[in-house]
Design a protein around this motif. Structure first.
Motif, mmCIF file in Angstrom:
data_model
loop_
_atom_site.group_PDB
_atom_site.id
_atom_site.type_symbol
_atom_site.label_atom_id
_atom_site.label_comp_id
_atom_site.label_asym_id
_atom_site.label_seq_id
_atom_site.Cartn_x
_atom_site.Cartn_y
_atom_site.Cartn_z
ATOM 1 N N LYS A 244 0.822 -1.222 0.000
ATOM 2 C CA LYS A 244 0.000 0.000 0.000
ATOM 3 C C LYS A 244 0.856 1.272 0.000
ATOM 4 O O LYS A 244 0.568 2.248 0.685
ATOM 5 N N SER A 247 -1.069 5.146 -4.214
ATOM 6 C CA SER A 247 -2.522 5.277 -4.339
ATOM 7 C C SER A 247 -2.984 5.179 -5.782
ATOM 8 O O SER A 247 -4.170 4.976 -6.062
ATOM 9 N N ALA A 276 -7.175 -4.357 -10.568
ATOM 10 C CA ALA A 276 -8.517 -4.736 -10.111
ATOM 11 C C ALA A 276 -8.469 -5.371 -8.722
ATOM 12 O O ALA A 276 -9.332 -5.116 -7.875
ATOM 13 N N GLN A 277 -7.444 -6.190 -8.498
ATOM 14 C CA GLN A 277 -7.313 -6.877 -7.204
ATOM 15 C C GLN A 277 -7.128 -5.888 -6.064
ATOM 16 O O GLN A 277 -7.765 -6.014 -5.005
ATOM 17 N N TYR A 278 -6.274 -4.880 -6.271
ATOM 18 C CA TYR A 278 -5.971 -3.935 -5.199
ATOM 19 C C TYR A 278 -6.790 -2.645 -5.291
ATOM 20 O O TYR A 278 -6.638 -1.760 -4.460
ATOM 21 N N LYS A 279 -7.647 -2.554 -6.328
ATOM 22 C CA LYS A 279 -8.521 -1.387 -6.511
ATOM 23 C C LYS A 279 -7.707 -0.081 -6.562
ATOM 24 O O LYS A 279 -8.019 0.899 -5.874
ATOM 25 N N VAL A 280 -6.677 -0.111 -7.388
ATOM 26 C CA VAL A 280 -5.799 1.047 -7.572
ATOM 27 C C VAL A 280 -5.859 1.459 -9.041
ATOM 28 O O VAL A 280 -5.680 0.629 -9.935
ATOM 29 N N PRO A 281 -6.119 2.744 -9.330
ATOM 30 C CA PRO A 281 -6.236 3.178 -10.722
ATOM 31 C C PRO A 281 -4.879 3.384 -11.400
ATOM 32 O O PRO A 281 -3.885 3.723 -10.760
ATOM 33 N N ASP A 305 -8.813 -4.356 -19.089
ATOM 34 C CA ASP A 305 -9.422 -3.766 -17.889
ATOM 35 C C ASP A 305 -10.912 -4.091 -17.860
ATOM 36 O O ASP A 305 -11.684 -3.576 -18.659
ATOM 37 N N LYS A 307 -12.835 -3.830 -14.916
ATOM 38 C CA LYS A 307 -13.510 -3.161 -13.806
ATOM 39 C C LYS A 307 -13.414 -1.638 -13.863
ATOM 40 O O LYS A 307 -13.860 -0.951 -12.946
ATOM 41 N N TRP A 309 -10.633 0.353 -13.858
ATOM 42 C CA TRP A 309 -9.579 0.969 -13.067
ATOM 43 C C TRP A 309 -8.500 1.632 -13.923
ATOM 44 O O TRP A 309 -7.585 2.270 -13.382
ATOM 45 N N ARG A 333 -14.184 4.125 -14.471
ATOM 46 C CA ARG A 333 -15.155 4.318 -13.392
ATOM 47 C C ARG A 333 -15.135 5.756 -12.864
ATOM 48 O O ARG A 333 -15.958 6.133 -12.029
#
Length: 474
Positions: A244, A247, A276-281, A305, A307, A309, A333
């Motif tokens: 992490k 961002s 997609a796994q970590y929801k990071v753009p 892609d 999702k 992101w 998104r």
């Protein structure tokens, strides 16, 4: 009769071999086409074909589909990323250096090998655009008295969506917002996905304008190792995401600036899954994606892609009309946030210019223009690599780009590119020192050269002069 034909092809092959060895056919130079050579020398096509095949077997020339035959470059490529070298905070000296380069580019009489913007009528379809602009004004005279609103011209957005299929993306016009060049697209994307204080993962080396942009938005640049042939190191990305430490990410997976590399498809697929796994753009900068030398074009990360992101930024300044300042963004998104920010910052783009470019794309002329540009840039980059091999000292390395028109040159270990920049400036030559492309001194021995102007005697003399200056610095 057969013996005579055999001797003719051997004679031609030996003659060309001698010309290559003596430097009369320098590395990177383009040979006449098979038919041109046959016509010039009054030989059969089969004889010339056999001679060229023999030269290929000897390792002296290479064939590029839809482009022709070129004298092979012996100049080696950089093979390692700079991940093991220490970085330091971007110093005021380096920030001032950017201003010094910009000031030098404005000086009359200087030859500019730094600016990554094509210069000259042969690089743009100016006359065609002028005629289309006139026809739009005649048919829609009210267009100049109407305020355009985001997301911008539907015609142009439809054409961008249609063309995106060649890069593996399935888009509709509703996915796209027009922007004031690709730089505004990048700016809007960062504002939509970040907050002040966030850490943003970027490639090292990276597009030099990214550093001041991140700083202005209160964001921290976190450099991620980038391989000169394979692009962004996905193993490192996974570690940063798992810990992490970032961002969001900004990257150029297709035809990277300044390295010219393109990420393998498997790496792009893996990167899309990690996002997609970590929801990071990821902001995917695709400014050079349509200038790939290879056909069919390599897909974007956005193509994988599922999702939303991945955001995509691009534009037409490098390929079509720099003064029109037309760019575009796919927000994924974050599309609604992008459209809102666009309205708040600059409302929308000129409908007249947008409709002009939309009609040009619809006419089918753009693909023909791009095909010509790809062949031209490949030939020019190959020629400049040959000149570097000829005039720079042993130990010099240069990338072999997958597209576009910039070369990343790694100089022998004792050469400081800042010293070279200053020495070249005294000779009226402007280059991009490697220190601009990262936070620390790790690229102090590197320079970026642009090959997007006429490669005339003045240009070639500038390369010769640079080679002499490098030798002097050794």
């Amino acid at each position: 009769m057969g013996s005579k034909r055999t001797s003719l092809y051997l004679q031609l092959a030996d003659e060309l071999t001698e010309a290559i060895a003596s430097g009369r056919l320098p590395e990177g130079s383009c040979l006449p086409s098979l038919r041109e050579c046959a016509s010039q020398r009054n030989l059969s096509l089969n004889t010339v074909t056999a001679a060229y095949r023999l030269l290929e077997d000897r390792g002296l020339i290479v064939s590029r589909p839809q482009s022709g035959f070129y004298v092979r470059n012996t100049l080696e490529e950089p093979k390692y990323s700079a991940s093991r070298l220490s970085g330091a905070v971007l110093s005021e000296v380096q920030e001032d250096l950017m201003l010094t380069v910009l000031e030098a580019q404005r000086q009359p009489g200087h030859i500019d090998l730094a600016f990554a913007g094509p210069r000259g009528k042969r690089f743009y379809p100016g006359e065609r655009l002028m005629r289309i602009t006139g026809s739009v004004l005649r048919r829609q005279s009210e267009i100049v008295a109407t305020y355009a609103m985001p997301p911008g011209s539907k015609l142009l957005r439809e054409q961008i969506a249609r063309r995106s299929q060649r890069l593996g993306m399935a888009l509709t016009s509703d996915d796209i917002t027009l922007t004031h060049g690709a730089n505004e697209a990048l700016h809007l994307a960062l504002r939509a996905i970040t907050r002040a204080g966030d850490s943003i993962g970027i490639e090292a080396p990276s597009y030099f304008n990214l550093y001041p942009l991140l700083s202005a938005l209160g964001l921290k640049a976190v450099e991620i190792p980038t391989h000169p042939q394979l692009g962004l190191d996905v193993d490192s990305v996974e570690n940063f995401l798992a810990e992490k430490r970032v961002s969001a990410l900004v990257a150029m997976p297709n035809v990277h600036n300044p390295l010219g590399c393109t990420m393998p498809v498997a790496a792009k697929k893996r990167l899309a899954k990690l996002l997609a796994q970590y929801k990071v753009p990821l902001i995917e900068d695709s400014v050079y994606a349509e200038l790939q030398y290879r056909e069919p074009l390599e897909p974007t990360v956005k193509a994988f892609d599922e999702k939303g992101w991945v955001l995509v930024c691009s534009g037409f300044s490098k390929t079509l009309a720099p003064d029109y300042r037309l760019g575009w963004i796919v927000g994924g998104r974050f599309s609604q946030d992008i459209e809102r920010l666009k309205f708040a910052s600059s409302a929308s783009e000129s409908m007249l210019l947008s409709e002009t470019v939309g009609l040009y794309l619809k006419s089918g002329g753009y693909e023909h223009h791009l095909s010509s540009l790809r062949r031209l840039y490949f030939a020019q980059v190959s020629q400049v690599r040959g000149l570097i091999a000829q005039y720079f000292p042993e130990g010099t390395l240069a990338t072999q780009p997958t597209g576009g028109f910039v070369l990343w040159v790694e100089l022998p270990a004792k050469v400081d590119s800042l010293a070279l920049f200053q020495a070249a400036l005294k000779k009226g030559i402007v280059i991009m020192p490697g220190q601009i492309y990262a936070k620390g001194p790790r690229y102090r021995r590197c320079i970026r050269l642009s090959c997007c102007q006429e490669i005339d005697e003045r240009f070639m003399n500038a390369i010769r002069t640079l080679g002499k200056l490098v030798k002097n610095l050794l």
